[in-house]
Design a protein around this motif. Structure first.
Motif, PDB file in Angstrom:
ATOM      1  N   MET A 117       0.833  -1.204   0.000  1.00 41.80           N
ATOM      2  CA  MET A 117       0.000   0.000   0.000  1.00 41.80           C
ATOM      3  C   MET A 117       0.868   1.254   0.000  1.00 41.80           C
ATOM      4  O   MET A 117       0.580   2.228  -0.703  1.00 41.80           O
ATOM      5  CB  MET A 117      -0.917   0.007   1.224  1.00 41.80           C
ATOM      6  N   LYS A 118       1.934   1.221   0.800  1.00 38.95           N
ATOM      7  CA  LYS A 118       2.827   2.377   0.860  1.00 38.95           C
ATOM      8  C   LYS A 118       3.463   2.632  -0.500  1.00 38.95           C
ATOM      9  O   LYS A 118       3.588   3.783  -0.950  1.00 38.95           O
ATOM     10  CB  LYS A 118       3.889   2.137   1.932  1.00 38.95           C
ATOM     11  N   ASP A 119       3.885   1.574  -1.200  1.00 32.46           N
ATOM     12  CA  ASP A 119       4.486   1.733  -2.526  1.00 32.46           C
ATOM     13  C   ASP A 119       3.478   2.291  -3.524  1.00 32.46           C
ATOM     14  O   ASP A 119       3.818   3.154  -4.349  1.00 32.46           O
ATOM     15  CB  ASP A 119       5.024   0.394  -3.023  1.00 32.46           C
ATOM     16  N   LYS A 120       2.234   1.821  -3.454  1.00 35.15           N
ATOM     17  CA  LYS A 120       1.191   2.359  -4.336  1.00 35.15           C
ATOM     18  C   LYS A 120       0.949   3.841  -4.061  1.00 35.15           C
ATOM     19  O   LYS A 120       0.777   4.639  -4.974  1.00 35.15           O
ATOM     20  CB  LYS A 120      -0.118   1.572  -4.150  1.00 35.15           C
ATOM     21  N   LEU A 121       0.939   4.195  -2.774  1.00 33.51           N
ATOM     22  CA  LEU A 121       0.747   5.588  -2.392  1.00 33.51           C
ATOM     23  C   LEU A 121       1.876   6.462  -2.922  1.00 33.51           C
ATOM     24  O   LEU A 121       1.633   7.544  -3.487  1.00 33.51           O
ATOM     25  CB  LEU A 121       0.675   5.698  -0.863  1.00 33.51           C
ATOM     26  N   SER A 122       3.112   6.011  -2.765  1.00 31.26           N
ATOM     27  CA  SER A 122       4.263   6.778  -3.248  1.00 31.26           C
ATOM     28  C   SER A 122       4.199   6.967  -4.757  1.00 31.26           C
ATOM     29  O   SER A 122       4.457   8.069  -5.263  1.00 31.26           O
ATOM     30  CB  SER A 122       5.569   6.069  -2.860  1.00 31.26           C
ATOM     31  N   TYR A 123       3.855   5.910  -5.474  1.00 34.18           N
ATOM     32  CA  TYR A 123       3.752   6.000  -6.934  1.00 34.18           C
ATOM     33  C   TYR A 123       2.652   6.982  -7.331  1.00 34.18           C
ATOM     34  O   TYR A 123       2.829   7.805  -8.246  1.00 34.18           O
ATOM     35  CB  TYR A 123       3.459   4.618  -7.514  1.00 34.18           C
ATOM     36  N   PHE A 124       1.512   6.902  -6.655  1.00 31.91           N
ATOM     37  CA  PHE A 124       0.379   7.778  -6.937  1.00 31.91           C
ATOM     38  C   PHE A 124       0.743   9.243  -6.713  1.00 31.91           C
ATOM     39  O   PHE A 124       0.498  10.108  -7.568  1.00 31.91           O
ATOM     40  CB  PHE A 124      -0.794   7.371  -6.042  1.00 31.91           C
ATOM     41  N   LEU A 125       1.372   9.553  -5.578  1.00 30.99           N
ATOM     42  CA  LEU A 125       1.719  10.935  -5.268  1.00 30.99           C
ATOM     43  C   LEU A 125       2.856  11.440  -6.148  1.00 30.99           C
ATOM     44  O   LEU A 125       2.877  12.620  -6.532  1.00 30.99           O
ATOM     45  CB  LEU A 125       2.100  11.057  -3.787  1.00 30.99           C
ATOM     46  N   GLU A 126       3.784  10.559  -6.477  1.00 32.49           N
ATOM     47  CA  GLU A 126       4.907  10.964  -7.326  1.00 32.49           C
ATOM     48  C   GLU A 126       4.414  11.393  -8.708  1.00 32.49           C
ATOM     49  O   GLU A 126       4.954  12.336  -9.308  1.00 32.49           O
ATOM     50  CB  GLU A 126       5.916   9.830  -7.440  1.00 32.49           C
ATOM     51  N   SER A 127       3.374  10.736  -9.211  1.00 32.68           N
ATOM     52  CA  SER A 127       2.838  11.110 -10.526  1.00 32.68           C
ATOM     53  C   SER A 127       2.256  12.518 -10.486  1.00 32.68           C
ATOM     54  O   SER A 127       2.438  13.305 -11.424  1.00 32.68           O
ATOM     55  CB  SER A 127       1.777  10.098 -10.979  1.00 32.68           C
ATOM     56  N   TYR A 128       1.575  12.852  -9.395  1.00 33.14           N
ATOM     57  CA  TYR A 128       1.047  14.215  -9.248  1.00 33.14           C
ATOM     58  C   TYR A 128       2.180  15.223  -9.090  1.00 33.14           C
ATOM     59  O   TYR A 128       2.121  16.338  -9.616  1.00 33.14           O
ATOM     60  CB  TYR A 128       0.121  14.280  -8.023  1.00 33.14           C
ATOM     61  N   PHE A 129       3.209  14.826  -8.358  1.00 31.12           N
ATOM     62  CA  PHE A 129       4.353  15.722  -8.164  1.00 31.12           C
ATOM     63  C   PHE A 129       5.052  16.002  -9.496  1.00 31.12           C
ATOM     64  O   PHE A 129       5.401  17.155  -9.797  1.00 31.12           O
ATOM     65  CB  PHE A 129       5.326  15.089  -7.166  1.00 31.12           C
ATOM     66  N   ARG A 130       5.253  14.966 -10.303  1.00 35.14           N
ATOM     67  CA  ARG A 130       5.929  15.149 -11.589  1.00 35.14           C
ATOM     68  C   ARG A 130       5.117  16.019 -12.544  1.00 35.14           C
ATOM     69  O   ARG A 130       5.671  16.653 -13.437  1.00 35.14           O
ATOM     70  CB  ARG A 130       6.215  13.787 -12.224  1.00 35.14           C
ATOM     71  N   GLU A 131       3.809  16.063 -12.343  1.00 34.26           N
ATOM     72  CA  GLU A 131       2.962  16.952 -13.139  1.00 34.26           C
ATOM     73  C   GLU A 131       2.945  18.369 -12.589  1.00 34.26           C
ATOM     74  O   GLU A 131       2.299  19.256 -13.158  1.00 34.26           O
ATOM     75  CB  GLU A 131       1.530  16.411 -13.178  1.00 34.26           C
TER      76      GLU A 131
END
Length: 393
Positions: free
Chosen positions: A318-332
């Motif tokens: 779950m933590k890895d999914k959360l990091s991936y999800f937030l990182e995509s918003y950050f990169r945008e």
């Protein structure tokens, strides 16, 4: 003067709706903000002083609430600091209390606390905003949600003033009644995740849209019913002498003898509390069988305090999914975030009445929010560099 502004404010009992701009109202311009921040908190926490940092960070909430009893006040705790709003007629009183909190932090904990008062009208005149919503966690307790950039600006102004103000002669004796730290850390089933999310600069309507999308994404990964970091079966009163001594330093008045007396009294209270809660004993004012369930309902493990702050529990996946999800918003370029992972959480409590009227400030063990802010600040700098690079091209 709108003394009962917050008391009369319409509330919601659904946390997810706090990303709806329609729930927010501008804080009246005849109110003030008091803010606090423990300076150099990252290094203090590295030295194992996270309980001291938490207690001193929350001290301004207890001191002002105990002084201003006329009405309900909105406040929010951030791990190493806090914000509280109050009617402007209490400004001088709150300024003395802020100095008292700073003096108490320095003399009894050897901590440098920046604390002070900013009139909301000055923030509005400078083009900043403070919006407020009310989250009803239970029948007797509500949690304030602050949005807009005004709180951050108030913090910056107070830090600047505190650096120049070392005169505590106008400080007042502060009442920290109810500010406690009497529980062992709450172990997570797997991971306890401290999370800070701040939407990048955008019109306020766009910010709320992004927060709504982020909350939806988070609760697609985590189950809202099971992600709370506090479980009743894991709640144990502490008998760790270090933790009890921290409260003794905070709450006792006078010299070492009074402090030792408070410490011994505290051990007795822990023993009686253990018996009362485990055997569901009722006294004249308190049904102790209700305390733990109310504790869970009144825990502030998720909040909007200018940014979205959460302490949630889950699995490494779950933590890895959360990091991936937030990182995509950050990169945008839509948001900045910070994450810190540990195996448990801790609480600092503000207890007005043991029967239902108590709120519990949750943080990751070892200073979860403060450590999450390290990654947050790094990404904030990286986002600024990305934006400058884009402009230069």
């Amino acid at each position: 003067m709108s003394v009962h502004f917050y008391k009369d404010l319409k509330s919601t009992d659904n946390f997810k709706t706090l990303a709806d701009p329609g729930l927010y109202t501008q804080l009246p311009d005849d109110w003030c903000l008091a803010v606090s921040d423990v300076r150099d908190s990252t290094n203090q926490i590295k030295d194992g002083r996270y309980k001291d940092v938490n207690l001193i960070g929350a001290s301004i909430i207890a001191a002002i609430c105990n002084s201003v009893k006329e009405t309900e006040l909105p406040f929010s705790f951030g791990g190493d600091g806090a914000v509280i709003a109050f009617p402007g007629k209490y400004r001088k009183q709150a300024e003395r209390i802020s100095k008292g909190c700073r003096k108490h932090a320095r003399e009894n904990f050897n901590l440098n606390l920046a604390a002070g008062v900013i009139p909301v009208s000055e923030l509005y005149e400078a083009g900043h905003n403070v919006l407020l919503a009310k989250f009803q966690t239970s029948e007797h307790v509500s949690q304030a949600s602050f949005m807009g950039d005004g709180v951050l600006i108030a913090e910056e102004w107070v830090k600047e003033k505190s650096e120049a103000d070392t005169d505590f002669s106008n400080s007042s004796e502060i009442d920290l009644s109810g500010l406690e730290c009497r529980w062992n850390p709450f172990p997570a089933d797997e991971l306890a995740i401290s999370l800070i999310i701040d939407v990048a600069e955008a019109p306020i309507e766009d910010q709320f849209d992004i927060y709504q999308s982020v909350l939806e994404g988070i609760y697609q990964i985590f189950d809202d019913r099971t992600s709370s970091p506090v479980k009743e079966k894991e709640m144990e009163l502490t008998f760790r002498l270090k933790n009890l001594w921290a409260e003794s330093k905070l709450r006792s008045k006078g010299g070492h003898i009074n402090r030792l007396g408070y410490f011994l009294k505290l051990i007795f209270l822990q023993l009686t509390g253990y018996i009362f809660m485990n055997y569901d004993i009722s006294t004249n004012k308190t049904d102790w069988g209700d305390y733990k369930p109310d504790f869970i309902k009144n825990s502030d493990y998720r909040k909007f305090s200018q940014s979205l702050k959460m302490i949630i529990t889950g699995s490494p996946k779950m933590k890895d999914k959360l990091s991936y999800f937030l990182e995509s918003y950050f990169r945008e370029g839509k948001l900045v975030y910070g994450i810190h992972v540990t195996d448990s959480t801790v609480t600092t409590c503000f207890v007005r009445e043991y029967q239902r009227n108590h709120i519990h400030f949750i943080d990751g063990t070892g200073g979860g929010y403060t450590k999450a802010s390290v990654g947050f600040k790094r990404r904030l700098k990286e986002l600024s560099e990305m934006q400058l690079s884009t402009v230069s091209e």
